[in-house]
Design a protein around this motif. Sequence first.
Motif, mmCIF file in Angstrom:
data_model
loop_
_atom_site.group_PDB
_atom_site.id
_atom_site.type_symbol
_atom_site.label_atom_id
_atom_site.label_comp_id
_atom_site.label_asym_id
_atom_site.label_seq_id
_atom_site.Cartn_x
_atom_site.Cartn_y
_atom_site.Cartn_z
ATOM 1 N N HIS A 137 0.840 -1.201 0.000
ATOM 2 C CA HIS A 137 0.000 0.000 0.000
ATOM 3 C C HIS A 137 0.874 1.249 0.000
ATOM 4 O O HIS A 137 0.611 2.212 -0.732
ATOM 5 N N ILE A 175 0.858 4.195 -2.780
ATOM 6 C CA ILE A 175 0.594 5.597 -2.436
ATOM 7 C C ILE A 175 1.742 6.488 -2.900
ATOM 8 O O ILE A 175 1.527 7.535 -3.508
ATOM 9 N N TYR A 189 -3.859 12.681 -4.892
ATOM 10 C CA TYR A 189 -4.731 12.004 -3.943
ATOM 11 C C TYR A 189 -5.913 12.916 -3.657
ATOM 12 O O TYR A 189 -5.909 14.098 -3.999
ATOM 13 N N TRP A 220 -6.531 7.299 -3.264
ATOM 14 C CA TRP A 220 -5.617 7.313 -4.403
ATOM 15 C C TRP A 220 -6.181 6.364 -5.445
ATOM 16 O O TRP A 220 -6.763 5.331 -5.106
#
Length: 180
Positions: A12, A16, A22, A77
């Motif tokens: 993750h 990101i 985002y 995201w």
Amino acid sequence: MAKQFDSIEAPHKRFIEDQHIYFVGSAAREGRVNVSPKGMDSLRIMGPNRIVWLNLTGSGNETAGHLRDVNRMTLMWCSFTTRPLILRCYGTAETVHPRDAGWDDLYALFDDHAGARQIYDMTVDLVQTSCGYAVPFFDNPRERDTLTKWSDDKGADGIAAYWEEKNRSTIDGADTGLFE
């Protein structure tokens, strides 16, 4: 297709960090829900359940007003490149202003920016991934320098005047806490 996790895991975190944009979602108990796109080098993953992000001066200040009422926040995201994926972090957040004791330590995580307004310190209690199969491809992502130039041109006094005029309250009239 959705999968849920108690924390931000290594894959993750990599996902990101690879994204150029985002989105932040917040809402007070009453009024409008706000979803705002964010970019630039403004987010840091501090651990498996903690994210901090630098909020720069913009046309509104909804998140700050919402968090004064209800401190929940969602960050999202989505991949616009080869790997289809949407990732959301759900949790609660605290607003840190330049006047607050924790500001200096958190602000040191980011490059200096004339438009720095708040830092949000988020505790993540749920991470959810989903497919993202319908998210379109976008090519050639790159940073805009418009906000940086605008902030630099305004200077500290101009930014403060702008906050007074445009960022003191949300579009629903809630105080954003900038001038306490």
